[in-house]
Design a protein around this motif. Structure first.
Motif, short mmCIF file in Angstrom:
data_model
loop_
_atom_site.label_atom_id
_atom_site.label_comp_id
_atom_site.label_asym_id
_atom_site.label_seq_id
_atom_site.Cartn_x
_atom_site.Cartn_y
_atom_site.Cartn_z
N UNK A 1 -112.81 -13.00 58.79
CA UNK A 1 -113.58 -12.41 59.88
C UNK A 1 -114.05 -11.20 59.44
N UNK A 2 -114.89 -10.45 60.20
CA UNK A 2 -115.23 -8.97 59.92
C UNK A 2 -115.24 -8.56 61.23
N UNK A 3 -114.77 -7.12 61.26
CA UNK A 3 -114.80 -6.27 62.47
C UNK A 3 -114.16 -5.00 61.98
N UNK A 4 -114.26 -4.21 63.10
CA UNK A 4 -114.15 -2.66 62.91
C UNK A 4 -112.79 -2.36 63.27
N UNK A 5 -112.20 -1.34 62.83
CA UNK A 5 -110.86 -0.53 63.20
C UNK A 5 -111.02 0.81 63.29
N UNK A 6 -110.24 1.84 63.88
CA UNK A 6 -110.28 3.06 64.03
C UNK A 6 -109.15 3.65 63.91
N UNK A 7 -109.00 4.52 63.05
CA UNK A 7 -107.96 5.34 62.71
C UNK A 7 -107.95 6.53 63.65
N UNK A 8 -107.01 6.61 64.65
CA UNK A 8 -107.23 7.83 65.65
C UNK A 8 -106.97 9.25 65.02
N UNK B 1 -115.40 5.56 69.89
CA UNK B 1 -115.40 4.23 70.22
C UNK B 1 -114.69 3.78 71.66
N UNK B 2 -115.17 3.85 72.64
CA UNK B 2 -114.41 3.88 73.85
C UNK B 2 -113.39 2.43 74.32
N UNK B 3 -113.93 1.38 73.53
CA UNK B 3 -112.83 0.20 73.64
C UNK B 3 -111.76 0.21 73.00
N UNK B 4 -111.50 1.25 71.95
CA UNK B 4 -110.42 1.26 71.35
C UNK B 4 -109.43 2.16 71.90
N UNK B 5 -108.22 1.87 71.55
CA UNK B 5 -107.00 2.62 72.21
C UNK B 5 -107.31 4.10 71.87
N UNK B 6 -107.53 4.63 70.83
CA UNK B 6 -107.56 5.91 70.35
C UNK B 6 -108.86 6.70 70.83
N UNK B 7 -110.02 5.98 71.04
CA UNK B 7 -111.22 6.32 71.21
C UNK B 7 -111.96 6.99 70.40
N UNK B 8 -111.35 8.15 69.80
CA UNK B 8 -111.77 9.27 68.77
C UNK B 8 -110.97 8.76 67.45
N UNK B 9 -111.73 8.78 66.33
CA UNK B 9 -110.90 8.55 64.98
C UNK B 9 -112.45 8.24 63.85
N UNK B 10 -111.41 7.95 62.79
CA UNK B 10 -112.55 7.54 61.70
C UNK B 10 -112.52 6.05 61.73
N UNK B 11 -113.66 5.32 61.40
CA UNK B 11 -114.27 3.98 61.65
C UNK B 11 -113.85 3.31 60.34
N UNK B 12 -113.35 2.27 60.18
CA UNK B 12 -113.30 1.47 59.11
C UNK B 12 -113.91 0.12 59.20
N UNK B 13 -114.80 -0.49 58.47
CA UNK B 13 -115.08 -1.85 58.38
C UNK B 13 -114.09 -2.66 57.74
#
Length: 327
Positions: free
Chosen positions: A13-20, A31-43
Motif C-alpha cells: 500500500x501507498x500512503x502519507x505520514x506526517x512527522x509532527x 494535514x488536519x486529518x493527522x494527529x500532529x496536523x503540522x509537520x514534514x510529510x513523507x510518502x
C-alpha cells in the motif's frame, strides 16, 4: 536499503505520514486529518500485512518539487516509489486512497505489470454513470473497460456512495459487499498500522530542530522494520516489541563499551527497605513518638502505636520518617 534483506508480500500500500513539528521549514505541511496536523510529510510504500516500510520519500514542498507538466503529482509519486523499490513489473498489487487513484495511474501500472486497487474521487476522469451514481443502500453499480473495473457502492449506513477502481479484483459480491471493498479495507491499513505501532514506544522529544525530528523518526522506522525482520525469521516464541527494543539498546551500548575497552560493572539489584510495621500497645499504655517528640526541647507527644522491631513509639502519620534502630 529496506528491500535488501526482506521481500515484501504481494499486497502493498501507498500512503502519507506526517512527522509532527512546528519548526521553521519550507517543507512544513498542514494535514488536519493527522494527529500532529503540522509537520514534514513523507510518502510511504509499505507491506499491507505487517506494516514493513519498503520505501520512504520526503516531500520537500512545491517550491523544491514542482509538479512536472503532463504528469499528475500522485501518479509520479507512486511510480517513483515503486520504481526506486524495484517492484515494478513483478506482479505486485498496490492499494492506495483517493488521493493517488486515477484511471491514468491504473493504465500506467498495467503496462508495467503491476495491479492497482483504491478509492477514487468523483472529480477524476471517470464515466458519469459512476461519477453521478444514485445508488440505493446496499446496492452496487459496476463498469468495466478491459482490465479496469469501476464500482459505486453504498453501504446500509452511508449517506454517500463510495467509488472504487481495481485492475485485479473481480466484480464479486459477498453479502452485498463488493470484493474490492473487502480487499481495500483489509490491505489499505499498512502505513496507518505502522504509525500506530510507531506511536506506542516513541522516543520523540520537544524540539524546534526539524532535522532532529526527521532523524529520530527515520531511526525509529528502522527499528520497527528490524522487529518485523526478527519476527519473520525466528523459529522460537517471539519476544514482545518492548523487550526487542530493550535488547537492541543494551546490545548497542555493550558494543560501544567494548570498542572503548571500558570494564563493565555488574549492576546490583536495587534493595528496597522494609516498611515499618506498627503494633498497638495493650491497655492505655503510651510511649513518646521517636519522630516528633523531643523532651529536651520541651516537646512531648505520645503514641499508643510502637514499631514492631525496635518497640519505640511512632505515630501513624510519622511512620515514613521513622528510622528503625534494628535495621
Amino acid at each position: 536499503m529496506f528491500t535488501r534483506y526482506y521481500q515484501p508480500q504481494k499486497d502493498i500500500c501507498v500512503d502519507e505520514t506526517l512527522v509532527g513539528t512546528r519548526g521553521r521549514t519550507a517543507m512544513l505541511q498542514y494535514i488536519p486529518s493527522k494527529h500532529s496536523k503540522f509537520g514534514v510529510k513523507f510518502w510511504v510504500l509499505a507491506e499491507s500485512a505487517t506494516g514493513y516500510i519498503v520505501r520512504m520519500s520526503c516531500y520537500l514542498g512545491k517550491k523544491f518539487q514542482p509538479v512536472t507538466s503532463g504528469v499528475c503529482q500522485e501518479t509520479s509519486v507512486e511510480l517513483d516509489l515503486l520504481r526506486e523499490s524495484e517492484l515494478l513489473g513483478r506482479g505486485y498489487h498496490v492499494f492506495c486512497d483517493n488521493f493517488f487513484t486515477s484511471v491514468e495511474l491504473a493504465k500506467a501500472l498495467l503496462r508495467m505489470g503491476t495491479f492497482l486497487t483504491g478509492t477514487i474521487r468523483s472529480n477524476r476522469r471517470i464515466p458519469s454513470t459512476i461519477k453521478e451514481a444514485n445508488v440505493l443502500p446496499g446496492n452496487t453499480i459496476f463498469m468495466r473497460q478491459g482490465r479496469i473495473l469501476l464500482a459505486a457502492h453504498k453501504g446500509m449506513e452511508r449517506k454517500r456512495p463510495v467509488r472504487l477502481l481495481s485492475t485485479a479484483i473481480p466484480s464479486d459480491l459477498s453479502r452485498g459487499v463488493p470484493a474490492m471493498v473487502s480487499a481495500y479495507n483489509k490491505n489499505m491499513g499498512g502505513v496507518d498500522g505502522a504509525d500506530m505501532q510507531f506511536s506506542f514506544y516513541s522516543n520523540m522529544r520537544k524540539s524546534l530542530k526539524v532535522w532532529k525530528k526527521m532523524a529520530f523518526h527515520i531511526l525509529q522506522r528502522m527499528l520497527l522494520n528490524s522487529y518485523v525482520l526478527y519476527k519473520s525469521n525466528t523459529s522460537e516464541k517471539a519476544m514482545s516489541r518492548l523487550q526487542f527494543i530493550q535488547e537492541v539498546i543494551e546490545g548497542l551500548a555493550l558494543r560501544h563499551l567494548n570498542e572503548l575497552d571500558c570494564p563493565t560493572i555488574p549492576v546490583q539489584p536495587r534493595q528496597t527497605p522494609e516498611k515499618t510495621k506498627l503494633v498497638k500497645l495493650a491497655g492505655h499504655l503510651q510511649k513518646d513518638c521517636s519522630v516528633c517528640s523531643d523532651r529536651a526541647l520541651g516537646i512531648r507527644r505520645r503514641s499508643r502505636m510502637v514499631c514492631q522491631k525496635c518497640r519505640k513509639g511512632v505515630h501513624i502519620s510519622c511512620k515514613r520518617q521513622h528510622k528503625c534502630s534494628e535495621e
